[in-house]
Scaffold this motif. Structure first.
Motif, PDB file in Angstrom:
ATOM      1  N   PRO A  80       9.564  -8.289   4.518  1.00  0.00           N
ATOM      2  CA  PRO A  80      11.004  -8.027   4.525  1.00  0.00           C
ATOM      3  C   PRO A  80      11.468  -6.777   3.759  1.00  0.00           C
ATOM      4  CG  PRO A  80      10.619 -10.360   4.260  1.00  0.00           C
ATOM      5  CD  PRO A  80       9.273  -9.689   4.186  1.00  0.00           C
ATOM      6  N   TYR A  81      10.812  -6.400   2.706  1.00  0.00           N
ATOM      7  CA  TYR A  81      11.249  -5.235   1.942  1.00  0.00           C
ATOM      8  C   TYR A  81      10.556  -3.938   2.342  1.00  0.00           C
ATOM      9  CZ  TYR A  81      14.223  -7.781  -1.307  1.00  0.00           C
ATOM     10  OH  TYR A  81      15.242  -8.518  -1.852  1.00  0.00           O
ATOM     11  N   SER A  82       9.598  -3.996   3.244  1.00  0.00           N
ATOM     12  CA  SER A  82       8.912  -2.751   3.611  1.00  0.00           C
ATOM     13  C   SER A  82       9.849  -1.884   4.445  1.00  0.00           C
ATOM     14  CB  SER A  82       7.600  -3.033   4.346  1.00  0.00           C
ATOM     15  OG  SER A  82       7.789  -3.178   5.706  1.00  0.00           O
ATOM     16  N   GLU A  83       9.766  -0.585   4.200  1.00  0.00           N
ATOM     17  CA  GLU A  83      10.611   0.362   4.919  1.00  0.00           C
ATOM     18  C   GLU A  83       9.776   1.343   5.740  1.00  0.00           C
ATOM     19  OE1 GLU A  83      14.477   0.647   1.998  1.00  0.00           O
ATOM     20  OE2 GLU A  83      12.793   1.975   1.575  1.00  0.00           O
ATOM     21  N   ILE A  84       8.756   1.936   5.126  1.00  0.00           N
ATOM     22  CA  ILE A  84       7.998   2.974   5.833  1.00  0.00           C
ATOM     23  C   ILE A  84       6.497   2.727   5.852  1.00  0.00           C
ATOM     24  CG2 ILE A  84       9.758   4.714   5.338  1.00  0.00           C
ATOM     25  CD1 ILE A  84       7.705   5.897   3.272  1.00  0.00           C
ATOM     26  N   SER A  85       6.027   1.666   5.212  1.00  0.00           N
ATOM     27  CA  SER A  85       4.580   1.453   5.135  1.00  0.00           C
ATOM     28  C   SER A  85       4.007   1.021   6.475  1.00  0.00           C
ATOM     29  CB  SER A  85       4.236   0.430   4.052  1.00  0.00           C
ATOM     30  OG  SER A  85       4.903  -0.784   4.286  1.00  0.00           O
ATOM     31  N   ARG A  86       2.768   1.409   6.661  1.00  0.00           N
ATOM     32  CA  ARG A  86       2.004   1.069   7.867  1.00  0.00           C
ATOM     33  C   ARG A  86       0.718   0.361   7.446  1.00  0.00           C
ATOM     34  NH1 ARG A  86       2.784   6.981  10.726  1.00  0.00           N
ATOM     35  NH2 ARG A  86       5.010   6.743  11.133  1.00  0.00           N
ATOM     36  N   GLU A  87       0.010  -0.145   8.438  1.00  0.00           N
ATOM     37  CA  GLU A  87      -1.253  -0.846   8.186  1.00  0.00           C
ATOM     38  C   GLU A  87      -2.130  -0.028   7.238  1.00  0.00           C
ATOM     39  OE1 GLU A  87      -3.638  -4.014   8.277  1.00  0.00           O
ATOM     40  OE2 GLU A  87      -1.778  -3.909   9.398  1.00  0.00           O
ATOM     41  N   GLY A  88      -2.690  -0.685   6.234  1.00  0.00           N
ATOM     42  CA  GLY A  88      -3.582  -0.027   5.280  1.00  0.00           C
ATOM     43  C   GLY A  88      -2.871   0.642   4.115  1.00  0.00           C
ATOM     44  N   GLU A  89      -1.555   0.577   4.114  1.00  0.00           N
ATOM     45  CA  GLU A  89      -0.775   1.208   3.048  1.00  0.00           C
ATOM     46  C   GLU A  89      -0.084   0.143   2.192  1.00  0.00           C
ATOM     47  OE1 GLU A  89       0.529   5.256   5.436  1.00  0.00           O
ATOM     48  OE2 GLU A  89       1.943   3.593   5.340  1.00  0.00           O
ATOM     49  N   LEU A  90       0.251   0.526   0.987  1.00  0.00           N
ATOM     50  CA  LEU A  90       1.073  -0.297   0.112  1.00  0.00           C
ATOM     51  C   LEU A  90       2.303   0.545  -0.219  1.00  0.00           C
ATOM     52  CD1 LEU A  90       0.730  -3.128  -1.184  1.00  0.00           C
ATOM     53  CD2 LEU A  90       0.138  -1.947  -3.299  1.00  0.00           C
ATOM     54  N   GLU A  91       3.442  -0.084  -0.277  1.00  0.00           N
ATOM     55  CA  GLU A  91       4.698   0.621  -0.521  1.00  0.00           C
ATOM     56  C   GLU A  91       5.324   0.100  -1.807  1.00  0.00           C
ATOM     57  OE1 GLU A  91       8.949   1.287   1.866  1.00  0.00           O
ATOM     58  OE2 GLU A  91       7.265   0.297   2.848  1.00  0.00           O
ATOM     59  N   PHE A  92       5.995   0.987  -2.523  1.00  0.00           N
ATOM     60  CA  PHE A  92       6.778   0.490  -3.650  1.00  0.00           C
ATOM     61  C   PHE A  92       8.209   0.955  -3.547  1.00  0.00           C
ATOM     62  CE2 PHE A  92       5.125   4.389  -5.638  1.00  0.00           C
ATOM     63  CZ  PHE A  92       6.160   4.841  -6.452  1.00  0.00           C
ATOM     64  N   ARG A  93       9.079   0.121  -4.129  1.00  0.00           N
ATOM     65  CA  ARG A  93      10.519   0.335  -4.033  1.00  0.00           C
ATOM     66  C   ARG A  93      11.177  -0.022  -5.349  1.00  0.00           C
ATOM     67  NH1 ARG A  93      13.446  -2.524   0.462  1.00  0.00           N
ATOM     68  NH2 ARG A  93      15.002  -1.161  -0.441  1.00  0.00           N
TER      69      ARG A  93
END
Length: 169
Positions: A80-93
């Motif tokens: 629900p909080y992911s904006e731009i991450s794709r498979e194999g990536e981790l995102e921070f916000r």
């Protein structure tokens, strides 16, 4: 030098009893930088630390005396909080430092914790979105090896553009 400046920074998962204080600190950090003017409704998302902890990983930075210094939300692609991450990536916000803790390395400690968490999870890249006006954060990201990812820049609300960054692991 005051004792607060020599305190060690500990980064760890948030505790449920800290949710309200983390939400308030995150809002205060964004307000101190004037970052809620373009999208005042974002305050509700920032304040809801319990939901961020439930939907992702919420880390806090605290002093060795237990003072809350900052926080960051880590999310995986497709959550629900992911904006731009794709498979194999981790995102921070929502990386935030308490206004009273600025200049103490809190943002760097939290960002390094995200990079370490990404390595633990086997991610190949860490990504994030940032307002163009967040120049202090951009200097930190540059120093830690992040590079611009302009093809993923995006506009969450009218007249607000977010710049994408990535760090290869």
């Amino acid at each position: 030098m005051s004792e607060a400046w020599v305190s060690e920074i500990v980064v760890r998962p948030v505790r449920p009893e800290e949710h309200e204080a983390v939400g308030a600190m995150t809002v205060a950090a964004y307000q101190a930088d004037g970052l809620l003017v373009a999208d005042p409704e974002y305050v509700h998302e920032l304040a809801d630390a319990a939901r961020r902890a439930e939907q992702g990983e919420l880390l806090v930075a605290v002093s060795d005396e237990g003072e809350l210094l900052g926080s960051v939300t880590i999310v995986r692609p497709g959550t629900p909080y992911s904006e731009i991450s794709r498979e194999g990536e981790l995102e921070f916000r929502m990386l935030s430092t308490a206004p009273t803790a600025r200049g103490r390395g809190v943002g760097e400690a939290l960002t390094r914790a995200v990079l370490n968490r990404a390595r633990e999870l086997g991610a190949c890249r860490v990504v994030l979105s940032s307002l163009e006006s967040m120049t202090t954060a951009h200097r930190l990201y540059d120093r830690l090896g992040f590079e611009r990812l302009p093809e993923r820049d995006w506009q969450p609300v009218p007249n607000v553009w977010l710049r994408a960054y990535a760090a290869e692991l």
